[in-house]
Enzyme design. Structure first.
Site, PDB file in Angstrom:
ATOM      1  N   CYS A   1      24.292  16.565   0.426  1.00  0.00           N
ATOM      2  CA  CYS A   1      24.161  17.610   1.441  1.00  0.00           C
ATOM      3  C   CYS A   1      22.729  17.740   1.938  1.00  0.00           C
ATOM      4  O   CYS A   1      22.041  18.733   1.665  1.00  0.00           O
ATOM      5  CB  CYS A   1      24.691  18.927   0.892  1.00  0.00           C
ATOM      6  SG  CYS A   1      26.440  18.778   0.540  1.00  0.00           S
ATOM      7  N   GLU A   2      22.270  16.733   2.620  1.00  0.00           N
ATOM      8  CA  GLU A   2      20.937  16.693   3.230  1.00  0.00           C
ATOM      9  C   GLU A   2      21.070  15.834   4.484  1.00  0.00           C
ATOM     10  O   GLU A   2      21.674  14.769   4.440  1.00  0.00           O
ATOM     11  CB  GLU A   2      19.923  15.970   2.321  1.00  0.00           C
ATOM     12  CG  GLU A   2      19.690  16.585   0.971  1.00  0.00           C
ATOM     13  CD  GLU A   2      18.661  17.700   0.974  1.00  0.00           C
ATOM     14  OE1 GLU A   2      17.957  17.874   1.991  1.00  0.00           O
ATOM     15  OE2 GLU A   2      18.582  18.394  -0.047  1.00  0.00           O
TER      16      GLU A   2
ATOM     17  N   ARG B   1      14.604   5.518  -0.695  1.00  0.00           N
ATOM     18  CA  ARG B   1      13.587   4.935   0.193  1.00  0.00           C
ATOM     19  C   ARG B   1      13.792   5.262   1.682  1.00  0.00           C
ATOM     20  O   ARG B   1      12.828   5.608   2.356  1.00  0.00           O
ATOM     21  CB  ARG B   1      13.479   3.423  -0.021  1.00  0.00           C
ATOM     22  CG  ARG B   1      13.039   3.070  -1.453  1.00  0.00           C
ATOM     23  CD  ARG B   1      12.628   1.605  -1.598  1.00  0.00           C
ATOM     24  NE  ARG B   1      11.448   1.332  -0.830  1.00  0.00           N
ATOM     25  CZ  ARG B   1      11.429   0.723   0.339  1.00  0.00           C
ATOM     26  NH1 ARG B   1      12.543   0.246   0.850  1.00  0.00           N
ATOM     27  NH2 ARG B   1      10.295   0.569   0.990  1.00  0.00           N
TER      28      ARG B   1
ATOM     29  N   GLU C   1      -0.877  -7.235 -10.143  1.00  0.00           N
ATOM     30  CA  GLU C   1       0.107  -6.203 -10.492  1.00  0.00           C
ATOM     31  C   GLU C   1       1.248  -6.174  -9.483  1.00  0.00           C
ATOM     32  O   GLU C   1       1.499  -5.141  -8.853  1.00  0.00           O
ATOM     33  CB  GLU C   1      -0.582  -4.829 -10.530  1.00  0.00           C
ATOM     34  CG  GLU C   1      -1.773  -4.742 -11.457  1.00  0.00           C
ATOM     35  CD  GLU C   1      -2.562  -3.430 -11.299  1.00  0.00           C
ATOM     36  OE1 GLU C   1      -2.342  -2.708 -10.310  1.00  0.00           O
ATOM     37  OE2 GLU C   1      -3.384  -3.141 -12.171  1.00  0.00           O
TER      38      GLU C   1
ATOM     39  N   GLY D   1       1.005  -4.990  -4.218  1.00  0.00           N
ATOM     40  CA  GLY D   1       1.076  -4.547  -2.840  1.00  0.00           C
ATOM     41  C   GLY D   1       1.618  -5.522  -1.824  1.00  0.00           C
ATOM     42  O   GLY D   1       1.811  -5.153  -0.668  1.00  0.00           O
TER      43      GLY D   1
END
Ligand SMILES: *Cc1c(COP(=O)(O)O)cnc(C)c1O
Length: 421
Positions: free
Chosen positions: A345-346, A313, A274, A238
Site C-alpha cells: 500500500c504505497e 531499488r 571492494e 562502485g
C-alpha cells in the site's frame, strides 16, 4: 553476460526452469546463478594486478551460499557491520581477507574485528580513529588502518549512491587528510598501512575513477614522504552494471584494470578492491507471479506478488530493472504496455511503468532482472509480508539457500507487555 536464457520455451537459470522452481518454492523468490557469479568474479579478478585482494562487498548480497561460492574463488570480504563480518567468517572467508568499512563502527564491532584478526580497518574519521586506538589498547592489539579519504570528485551516479564528493558523510575530508595521518602516527595501537577510497556505486564512466585514483596516487607520495607506511591502496567498489538492454555498456573490466595497474605501477602498493554490484547484480533475478491483470482508467496494470518490500531499488533509487515473461513469448503473441506493480500500500510500489510485455493473465510468471545486488539484502517484512526465499542454481542442480520466512515468524518475536495481559 549471464546464464539466464530461454530454453524449450521457458526462462531458465543455467539448466533449471524458473517455472519448475516456482512450482516447488512458490513465489516470489530470488534466484542466483553460480556460473554467472563465478564468471563475473573471474573476469574482474583476472583484469587486476596479481596479488590484489578482491574483497566482495557483503552488503550487496550477504547470502552465505553466495559468499561461499565467491570464497571458493579466493574472494575476501568488505564488511560494514559486525553482523556482516560474522557472515563472512561463517562462509569461510579468512579474517586475513576481511576489510571493515563504514562511518559508524561501534567499539563492540571494533573489538570483535580485532579479536577475529581482520586485515584492515578503513577508518572514516578522527573520532573513530581514537576509539579504535582505545579498543585496540584494551585488547593489547594493534589495528592496521587505512583512512578512507574523500577525494571530492563527482561519481556521476544517482545522488543516493554517490559518496565521494565533499558534501557526503563519507571519508576524511581532503583538507584534513594529512593531519589525520599525522594523528594516527602518534597512536600506540594504530598501524597505518594504506589509503582507501570509494566514491560511489553504479558508476558507468571511468573518468570519476581516474580522477579519484590520480588524487590517491599523489597522496600516497606525499604521505610516504612524511614517513607513513603506505603499502596498501584500497580502491573501493562502485563499477556499474547494465540494467537496461539498450544501455551503453558500463566500463569494461579490462579498462578499469588498466587504471588500477597504473596505480600499482606508480605506488608499488598492494591493491584492494571492494566490488559488490558488478559481481552479483546480473547473477540474480526476482521471479514473481501475476495476481491480477487490472484495467485502470487508461493504463494496464499487472499486479504481481512481489512488492517494494522484496525489491526496494525502483522505489528508493528510481532504479530501472528489465521485466520479462518467464514463458517465452510466442512469435505472434499480442503485446501491450503494462505498469508492473506490487501489492504494497504505497504509490511507489512500482517495478516498471509502461513496459512492453506479451499479454499476460493471472498466475503467469514474470522475472525482474538484475536483482542479485541490493535486492534480498534490502528486503523487509513491511505490510507483514514474509521475506522471500533465495535459490541458488548450479548447472542442473538447485537448492533453496534461504527458505521463505514463516508466517508465524512475522510476529513470533513480538512481546505483550504485562499491562496488556
Ligand atoms: C557499497 C560499498 C561498496 C560496494 O559498492 P558496489 O557499487 O556494489 O560495487 C564497496 N565499498 C564500500 C565502502 C561500500 O560502502
Amino acid at each position: 553476460m549471464n546464464h539466464f536464457q530461454y530454453r524449450g520455451g521457458v526462462l531458465c537459470a543455467e539448466e533449471v526452469s524458473l517455472a519448475a522452481i516456482a512450482a516447488t518454492v512458490g513465489t516470489p523468490f530470488y534466484c542466483y546463478s553460480s556460473a554467472t557469479l563465478e564468471r563475473h568474479y573471474r573476469v574482474f579478478a583476472d583484469a587486476l594486478p596479481k596479488e590484489s585482494l578482491v574483497a566482495f562487498s557483503v552488503k550487496a548480497n550477504g547470502n552465505l551460499a553466495v559468499l561461499k561460492t565467491l570464497a571458493a574463488l579466493g574472494a575476501g570480504a568488505d564488511v560494514v557491520s559486525g553482523g556482516e563480518m560474522k557472515k563472512a567468517l561463517a562462509a569461510g572467508i579468512p579474517a586475513t581477507r576481511i576489510v571493515f568499512s563504514g562511518v559508524g563502527k561501534t567499539k563492540t564491532e571494533m573489538a570483535a574485528a580485532l579479536k577475529a584478526g581482520i586485515y584492515q580497518f578503513n577508518v572514516e574519521s578522527e573520532p573513530e580513529l581514537l576509539a579504535l586506538n582505545d579498543v585496540a589498547g584494551s585488547l593489547g592489539a594493534k589495528a592496521s588502518i587505512a583512512f578512507r579519504v574523500n577525494p571530492d570528485v563527482d561519481a556521476l551516479t544517482h545522488a543516493k549512491i554517490s559518496t565521494g564528493h565533499a558534501e557526503t558523510k563519507f571519508g576524511v575530508p581532503w583538507s584534513r587528510v594529512t593531519d589525520a595521518y599525522a594523528l594516527a602516527a602518534t597512536l600506540a595501537n594504530i598501524a597505518v598501512c594504506g589509503i582507501d577510497v570509494h566514491i560511489g556505486s553504479q558508476i558507468t564512466e571511468l573518468s570519476p575513477f581516474a580522477a579519484a585514483f590520480k588524487r590517491v596516487v599523489a597522496l600516497s607520495k606525499s604521505l610516504r614522504a612524511a614517513g607513513h607506511d603506505i603499502s596498501r591502496i584500497d580502491l573501493g567498489g562502485g563499477l556499474g552494471v547494465p540494467y537496461r538492454n539498450d544501455n551503453i555498456p558500463p566500463p569494461d573490466p579490462a579498462a578499469y584494470g588498466a587504471l588500477a595497474a597504473e596505480v600499482a605501477k606508480e605506488t608499488g602498493a598492494r591493491l584492494i578492491f571492494e566490488p559488490g554490484r558488478m559481481i552479483v547484480a546480473n547473477a540474480g533475478l526476482l521471479v514473481t507471479r501475476v495476481i491480477y491483470a487490472k484495467e485502470g482508467e487508461n493504463r494496464h496494470f499487472l499486479i504481481v506478488d512481489a512488492g517494494m518490500n522484496d525489491l526496494i531499488r525502483p522505489a528508493m533509487y528510481d532504479a530501472y530493472h528489465e521485466i520479462v515473461a518467464v514463458a517465452e513469448p510466442q512469435v505472434n503473441a499480442p503485446w501491450t504496455r503494462y505498469d508492473v506493480v506490487g501489492p504494497v500500500c504505497e504509490t511507489s510500489d512500482i517495478f516498471g511503468s509502461e513496459r512492453a510485455l506479451p499479454v499476460l493473465k493471472a498466475d503467469d510468471l514474470v522475472a525482474i532482472l538484475a536483482a542479485g545486488a541490493y535486492g534480498a539484502v534490502m528486503a523487509s517484512a513491511y505490510n507483514a509480508r514474509p521475506l522471500a526465499p533465495e535459490v541458488l542454481v548450479k548447472g542442473p542442480e538447485w537448492a533453496v539457500v534461504r527458505p521463505r520466512m514463516d508466517d508465524d515468524a512475522l510476529y513470533a518475536s513480538d512481546r505483550i507487555p504485562p499491562w496488556l495481559g
